[in-house]
Motif scaffolding. Structure first.
Motif, PDB file in Angstrom:
ATOM      1  N   LYS A 244      40.386  41.653  41.083  1.00  0.00           N
ATOM      2  CA  LYS A 244      40.285  41.360  42.518  1.00  0.00           C
ATOM      3  C   LYS A 244      38.939  40.717  42.851  1.00  0.00           C
ATOM      4  CE  LYS A 244      43.482  44.668  44.633  1.00  0.00           C
ATOM      5  NZ  LYS A 244      43.626  45.866  45.486  1.00  0.00           N
ATOM      6  N   GLY A 248      40.181  36.970  43.706  1.00  0.00           N
ATOM      7  CA  GLY A 248      40.650  37.004  45.076  1.00  0.00           C
ATOM      8  C   GLY A 248      41.845  37.925  45.229  1.00  0.00           C
ATOM      9  N   HIS A 251      46.723  36.657  43.125  1.00  0.00           N
ATOM     10  CA  HIS A 251      46.653  35.942  41.850  1.00  0.00           C
ATOM     11  C   HIS A 251      47.635  36.598  40.877  1.00  0.00           C
ATOM     12  CE1 HIS A 251      45.035  34.520  37.982  1.00  0.00           C
ATOM     13  NE2 HIS A 251      44.497  33.532  38.678  1.00  0.00           N
TER      14      HIS A 251
END
Length: 583
Positions: A244, A248, A251
């Motif tokens: 993360k 982001g 994903h």
């Protein structure tokens, strides 16, 4: 330069001190023809003898020290380039065939690629190690674990010699070897290998490196398979956090971490949490990769399995159908991944008592595995085992015995006689003999299974608890209550300690132990155990679930025996409500 003049190894110094992008490859620039190198480097390189290093050379792009490691004629170099091109074509073909599940077709190309690498680059070249790894992957997929292990160890040795012990590629080789052991349930070396890989990555990279997350994920999965859920959850959450922070909120790698955590929660009996994570995973994969991607199919299959285990058959069936359609479109009709979903859909039909629909799916799965993996692959044994269980459920005992024995023979050949998978086959065959009242044979096989499981995973593992439960049930069936009671007690202690007091398997054990006490006329003890079992199922599934049917039926009989008419009436009403809901 002083160290070089004193005989220090050029490659080691290049790794330690070079600012060149390829320093991790020991500073190897490859072959250059006269005139291809810039500035003064070309003139000096031509004059050097093989094995001789240059002085410090100042150029417009920095300072260099050259070592001429080898020299080839134009004809030799052209021949090598053609061979290298051929190697690249073979390797590309190997990867394509492997991903398509065509392992038998990939094998000769992988073997030829390795032969070319050895003759062209040398047996200890890093390029050769790539070929070694690919051939190992194919052997592992085919269930030839001993051959795969030898090759993975060889690739590791090549890289350690070329790169030293603290390199990213060494960590990857350790990870590959651990995965190989893990794939066939050999956990003796797995934890050590993962810890070595993590130590290297933590030493040479930032703590939030994505390579680190990948190894953490694999290590966590190993812990899950060993029922070490606490450690597995910690590692999965750490891997998820790293991804993360680096990738982001949306994903594919984050979706993979969420899926893995969902699998863990499913194994722990935390189905609500698992459902939520699978749904989140599915949404993320569809958004990032599109609705027809194989990862979408895998997640659909996993979510369907979660529903099936909970008895939510209506929810599960359309998801299996979608997963099958995506997999067929992407991989064709005969890929091993398709067989996995066929198996799960067959389990759904079997749970619903729809045996006519289940059997052709199992047969199709068996056909795919035999065709793609060979008749002696462990996955073939799994297919045979499931077919045997289906026939046993229908009372086709002769056919079931035949399939169970075939599965046992394959597992013995693949793993040896002292493996946990062999113990599973012995346990299954024992259960068949128990059902046809061949108690002597059943008892011998259960004890043999228990001996193997205790030896391979230790005396306090959930797998030990499962065999103890089966052996206790055998003794209970024969009226040998004194032999059964301590086995149930030990099974409960192991399960409560390893899986926790609220795990679904705990409910099954409590119910079985209650039945023993009911037959022994220990009515108060039986009542308490039945209520504990019901409480666990209610917490997991809600107030009305198929897993309650047998318990409620027995509890009704118990209350009837105790003369508690009101309780009998309440239990019977609840039982009929569940039967009506699910039938």
């Amino acid at each position: 330069m002083t160290k070089l003049n004193k005989g220090a190894d050029f490659a080691t110094l290049a790794r330690q001190h070079s600012g060149w992008p390829d320093k991790e490859k020991t500073g190897d620039l490859g072959y250059f023809a006269p005139g291809e190198m810039k500035d003064e480097l070309d003139v000096i390189a031509v004059k050097l003898a093989v094995g001789q290093h240059s002085r410090v050379i100042e150029t417009s792009t920095g300072y260099f020290i050259l070592l001429k490691a080898d020299e080839k004629s134009a004809v030799e170099l052209e021949r090598q380039m053609r061979t290298k091109a051929r190697w690249h074509i073979l390797m590309k073909n190997v990867v394509t065939l492997y991903r398509q599940g065509h392992y038998e077709d990939a094998l000769p190309d992988a073997q030829e690629a390795l032969r070319l690498a050895e003759t062209t680059f040398g047996s200890n070249d890093l390029t050769t190690s790539t070929s070694v790894d690919n051939l190992a992957d194919i052997y592992s997929a085919k269930g030839k674990y001993a051959e795969a292990e030898i090759l993975y160890k060889r690739a590791l040795a090549i890289r350690e010699k070329a790169l030293g012990s603290n390199h990213r590629d060494i960590a990857q080789s350790l990870n590959n070897l651990a995965l190989s052991y893990q794939s066939h349930g050999n956990y003796t070396e797995v934890d050590s290998l993962y810890k070595q890989a993590l130590a290297i990555l933590e030493k040479i990279t930032d703590s939030d490196n994505l390579d680190l997350a990948a190894v953490l994920n694999n290590f966590a999965d190993s812990y899950r398979m060993q029922n070490n859920y606490y450690e597995a959850e910690l590692l999965h959450k750490r891997a998820l956090q790293i991804r993360k922070e680096n990738l982001g909120p949306v994903h594919p790698d984050i979706a993979t971490s969420l899926n893995n955590l969902a699998v863990l929660y499913e194994d722990m009996g935390q189905y609500t949490d698992a459902e939520q994570l699978y749904t989140e995973t599915l949404s993320m994969f569809e958004k990032a990769l599109g609705p027809d991607h194989l990862k979408v199919a895998t997640t659909l299959n996993n979510l369907a399995e979660c529903y099936r285990i909970q008895g939510k058959y209506t929810n599960a069936k359309p998801l299996y159908g979608k997963a099958l359609a995506i997999t067929k479109k992407a991989l064709g009709q005969d890929h091993p991944n398709l067989a996995i979903t066929l198996n799960n859909m067959a389990l759904l039909y079997k749970a619903q008592g729809n045996y006519a629909e289940a059997e052709p799916l199992y047969q199709r799965m068996l056909s795919i595995f035999e065709k793609k993996l060979g008749p002696d692959h462990p996955d073939v044994a799994t297919a045979l085992n499931n077919l045997a269980l289906l026939h046993k459920t229908q009372g086709n005992y002769f056919k079931a015995e035949e399939f169970y024995k075939q599965a046992l023979a394959i597992r013995k050949k693949a793993f040896g006689s002292e493996h946990s998978e062999v113990a599973v086959s012995l346990n299954n065959l024992a259960a068949l003999y128990e059902e046809i009242a061949n108690f002597t044979e059943a008892e011998a096989l259960y004890w043999r299974s228990l001996q193997i499981v205790e030896k391979t995973v230790g005396p306090n593992h959930p797998h030990v608890s499962a065999v103890l439960n089966n052996l206790a049930m055998l003794y209970k069936t024969q009226g040998k209550y004194r032999e059964a009671e301590p086995l149930y007690r030990r099974a409960l202690q192991i399960t409560e300690k390893t899986l926790g007091p609220e795990h679904p398997y705990m409910a099954a054990l409590l119910s079985n132990t209650a039945e023993l006490h009911l037959e022994m006329d220990n009515l108060a003890a039986a009542e308490s155990l039945y209520h504990r079992a019901l409480s666990i199922i209610e917490r997991i599934h809600g107030s009305d679930h198929p897993d309650m049917v047998a318990i409620l039926a027995n509890l009704s009989g118990l209350y009837n025996k105790m003369g508690k008419d009101e309780e009998v009436k309440a239990v019977e009403e609840r039982l009929q409500r569940i039967l009506k809901k699910y039938n």
